[in-house]
Design a protein around this motif. Structure first.
Motif, mmCIF file in Angstrom:
data_model
loop_
_atom_site.group_PDB
_atom_site.id
_atom_site.type_symbol
_atom_site.label_atom_id
_atom_site.label_comp_id
_atom_site.label_asym_id
_atom_site.label_seq_id
_atom_site.Cartn_x
_atom_site.Cartn_y
_atom_site.Cartn_z
ATOM 1 N N VAL A 158 0.836 -1.204 0.000
ATOM 2 C CA VAL A 158 0.000 0.000 0.000
ATOM 3 C C VAL A 158 0.874 1.258 0.000
ATOM 4 O O VAL A 158 0.503 2.277 -0.606
ATOM 5 C CB VAL A 158 -0.979 0.005 1.194
ATOM 6 C CG1 VAL A 158 -1.958 -1.145 1.085
ATOM 7 C CG2 VAL A 158 -0.250 -0.047 2.526
ATOM 8 N N ALA A 159 2.051 1.200 0.641
ATOM 9 C CA ALA A 159 2.947 2.355 0.669
ATOM 10 C C ALA A 159 3.494 2.647 -0.730
ATOM 11 O O ALA A 159 3.502 3.801 -1.180
ATOM 12 C CB ALA A 159 4.087 2.120 1.650
ATOM 13 N N LEU A 213 2.708 6.032 -2.813
ATOM 14 C CA LEU A 213 3.808 6.960 -3.104
ATOM 15 C C LEU A 213 4.118 7.080 -4.588
ATOM 16 O O LEU A 213 4.824 8.002 -5.000
ATOM 17 C CB LEU A 213 5.061 6.531 -2.337
ATOM 18 C CG LEU A 213 4.934 6.611 -0.802
ATOM 19 C CD1 LEU A 213 6.176 6.028 -0.138
ATOM 20 C CD2 LEU A 213 4.725 8.058 -0.357
ATOM 21 N N THR A 214 3.614 6.151 -5.376
ATOM 22 C CA THR A 214 3.816 6.231 -6.824
ATOM 23 C C THR A 214 2.568 6.729 -7.540
ATOM 24 O O THR A 214 2.452 6.609 -8.764
ATOM 25 C CB THR A 214 4.230 4.860 -7.397
ATOM 26 O OG1 THR A 214 3.244 3.870 -7.035
ATOM 27 C CG2 THR A 214 5.592 4.439 -6.877
ATOM 28 N N GLY A 215 1.626 7.271 -6.769
ATOM 29 C CA GLY A 215 0.445 7.862 -7.360
ATOM 30 C C GLY A 215 -0.596 6.884 -7.846
ATOM 31 O O GLY A 215 -1.430 7.223 -8.700
ATOM 32 N N ARG A 216 -0.583 5.662 -7.314
ATOM 33 C CA ARG A 216 -1.515 4.633 -7.776
ATOM 34 C C ARG A 216 -2.417 4.147 -6.644
ATOM 35 O O ARG A 216 -2.873 3.008 -6.633
ATOM 36 C CB ARG A 216 -0.734 3.470 -8.386
ATOM 37 C CG ARG A 216 0.162 3.897 -9.555
ATOM 38 C CD ARG A 216 1.069 2.772 -10.000
ATOM 39 N NE ARG A 216 0.315 1.624 -10.473
ATOM 40 C CZ ARG A 216 0.884 0.476 -10.838
ATOM 41 N NH1 ARG A 216 2.199 0.334 -10.763
ATOM 42 N NH2 ARG A 216 0.135 -0.525 -11.265
ATOM 43 N N ALA A 217 -2.672 5.024 -5.694
ATOM 44 C CA ALA A 217 -3.456 4.655 -4.514
ATOM 45 C C ALA A 217 -4.847 4.148 -4.878
ATOM 46 O O ALA A 217 -5.406 3.287 -4.193
ATOM 47 C CB ALA A 217 -3.568 5.843 -3.569
ATOM 48 N N PRO A 270 -10.009 -1.094 -1.162
ATOM 49 C CA PRO A 270 -10.210 -0.505 0.167
ATOM 50 C C PRO A 270 -9.802 -1.409 1.327
ATOM 51 O O PRO A 270 -9.197 -0.952 2.300
ATOM 52 C CB PRO A 270 -11.715 -0.207 0.183
ATOM 53 C CG PRO A 270 -12.061 0.032 -1.252
ATOM 54 C CD PRO A 270 -11.205 -0.933 -2.021
ATOM 55 N N LEU A 271 -10.133 -2.703 1.227
ATOM 56 C CA LEU A 271 -9.818 -3.599 2.337
ATOM 57 C C LEU A 271 -8.323 -3.861 2.473
ATOM 58 O O LEU A 271 -7.847 -4.226 3.551
ATOM 59 C CB LEU A 271 -10.583 -4.917 2.189
ATOM 60 C CG LEU A 271 -12.079 -4.826 2.498
ATOM 61 C CD1 LEU A 271 -12.769 -6.154 2.264
ATOM 62 C CD2 LEU A 271 -12.298 -4.371 3.942
ATOM 63 N N MET A 272 -7.560 -3.668 1.388
ATOM 64 C CA MET A 272 -6.100 -3.768 1.508
ATOM 65 C C MET A 272 -5.568 -2.579 2.301
ATOM 66 O O MET A 272 -4.602 -2.713 3.062
ATOM 67 C CB MET A 272 -5.455 -3.834 0.134
ATOM 68 C CG MET A 272 -5.422 -5.226 -0.477
ATOM 69 S SD MET A 272 -4.490 -6.429 0.529
ATOM 70 C CE MET A 272 -2.811 -5.819 0.344
#
Length: 440
Positions: free
Chosen positions: A410-411, A415-419, A424-426
């Protein structure tokens, strides 16, 4: 028999299921000695802890076999029992009955999450590459457990781990068990893993590795049963009521919940791929998964109630699956043997970690096969997958290894703009692990 377990429909046979159940049982029978030895430190009577451990494993393994019909065996989880004894009872000065109440309540919470569908939803939200990594990491963990139990790998103050004395009797038996298991498996001999355990146990008798005892039976002690509803010596009221007066126990319950929640996830994925009820990406049908998760959650509740610590899916079940088990009949066989073990623990005590070394190492090898399915060219999944694979054996915890990979995933995506690509559950799972790591 066929209508209940679908043995032929799943390409198995009665012999394979019995051998698979026996193989799994022998690989995990050490829990009958290990768990009571730890719980004694918490103040429990040894014989009561032994009775709870064996009968708890027997009950929940049989329930798993009958309800889920998959080759999954359960028993008191190593790690959680240490938290109960050393962190809660000794470290916090809490009576063992109160500690079992924490396990009992934590199990109820997990059961609610399962019935609400959250546990399966989180498993579905995990990227396929990470699911594959969990299986590989568990395989490395299983192999490490085998090598450690056989004395091939030992602790070292300077290097943390080191090669053991290969000329010692323990290592000789372990190496023979590995050779027998690997060669017989290569020759496709039915029951190869079980044979390796039997050969190593027999060899260990004259070498003094197998513990031969002349005491073959004893009575049962049910005094630990209904532990949460027994009186807490400190207050005189039911132990479960004492949890509310100790806020710090809430953090302990959260830690146990995370461990139970994700340890089982990793184990089920690994067992499923070995037993054929999970596909190449570690996905499985809801009709298979939900009963497994429900029984596992009930097992945590049962473990607290019986005074056995949290009862959970045992990763050693992959050994039985590798031996050919495909149905819940193997779990019923293993459960029945745990009933016998409650009376004949010294006999099964002859099967040491050294004797099961070969079976665990070969199973670890078999579980490595999915490593080539991970997309190593994409660092956003390849790097978290690597952390899972390395983290599980190196932290000696399936949950911790999974947590490292989830947080990294998730980090990196954020941080690479792919949030937005992260389900959501991840995010929920990653943040929960981050909280767990921070609060310890």
């Amino acid at each position: 028999m066929e209508s209940r377990f679908k043995i032929e429909a799943r390409g198995s046979s009665l012999a394979r299921e019995v051998i698979g159940g026996l193989t799994t049982f022998l690989a995990m029978a050490y829990i009958a000695v290990a768990n009571p030895s730890i719980l004694v430190e918490a103040g429990m009577p040894f014989q009561a802890a032994l009775t709870s451990t064996c009968l708890g494993a027997a009950l929940m393994s049989i329930v798993m076999g009958l309800v889920a019909n998959r080759p999954i065996v359960l028993a008191s989880g190593m790690g959680v029992n240490a938290v109960v004894a050393y962190t809660v009872c000794i470290g916090m000065g809490v009576d063992w009955r109160v500690a079992m109440s924490v396990v009992f309540l934590e199990g109820l919470v997990i059961l609610v999450l399962v019935l609400c569908g959250l546990r399966k939803a989180i498993m579905d939200a995990i990227p396929g590459d990470l699911r594959l990594a969990i299986g590989v990491g568990v395989g490395l963990f299983v192999a490490f457990i085998g090598l450690k139990g056989g004395g091939v790998v030992v602790s070292d103050e300077a290097t943390f781990v080191a090669l053991g004395d290969l000329t010692s009797s323990t290592c000789v038996v372990a190496l023979v068990s590995i050779a027998v298991a690997a060669v017989l498996h290569a020759l496709r001999v039915p029951g190869s893993l079980l044979i390796s355990i039997a050969v190593a146990t027999a060899l260990g008798i004259p070498l003094g590795v197998s513990n031969v005892s002349g005491e073959w039976g004893f009575g049962l002690d049910f005094s630990a049963f209904a532990a949460p509803f027994q009186a807490d010596p400190a207050t005189g009221s039911a132990a479960i009521l004492s949890v509310a007066t100790r806020p710090a126990l809430v953090l302990v319950a959260f830690s146990l919940l995370m461990s139970d929640f994700f340890d089982t996830m990793g184990d089920v994925i690994a067992i499923g791929r070995q037993a054929g009820f999970a596909d190449a990406r570690g996905e499985m049908d809801a009709d298979d998964l939900q009963p497994i998760l429900v029984v596992d959650s009930l097992s945590a509740v049962a473990g607290g109630f019986l005074g056995a610590s949290s009862i959970t899916v045992f990763v050693e079940s992959v050994v039985g699956a590798a031996a050919g088990a495909r149905t819940g009949l193997s779990s019923v066989v293993a459960g029945a043997l745990f009933v016998v073990l409650a009376f004949l623990a010294p006999l099964i005590g002859m099967v040491s970690g050294t004797a099961t070394c070969g079976a665990l190492v070969v199973v670890g090898y078999l579980m490595m096969s999915s490593v080539d399915g991970i997309d190593w060219g994409r660092i956003e999944v390849g790097f978290p997958a690597f952390l899972i694979m390395a983290g599980i054996p190196l932290t000696y915890s399936i949950a911790n290894g999974i947590g490292l990979g989830f947080v990294a995933y998730v980090a990196i995506m954020a941080l690479t703009g792919r949030a937005r690509e992260v389900r959501p559950l991840m995010w929920v799972a990653g943040l929960a692990f981050l909280v767990m790591f921070v609060v310890g």
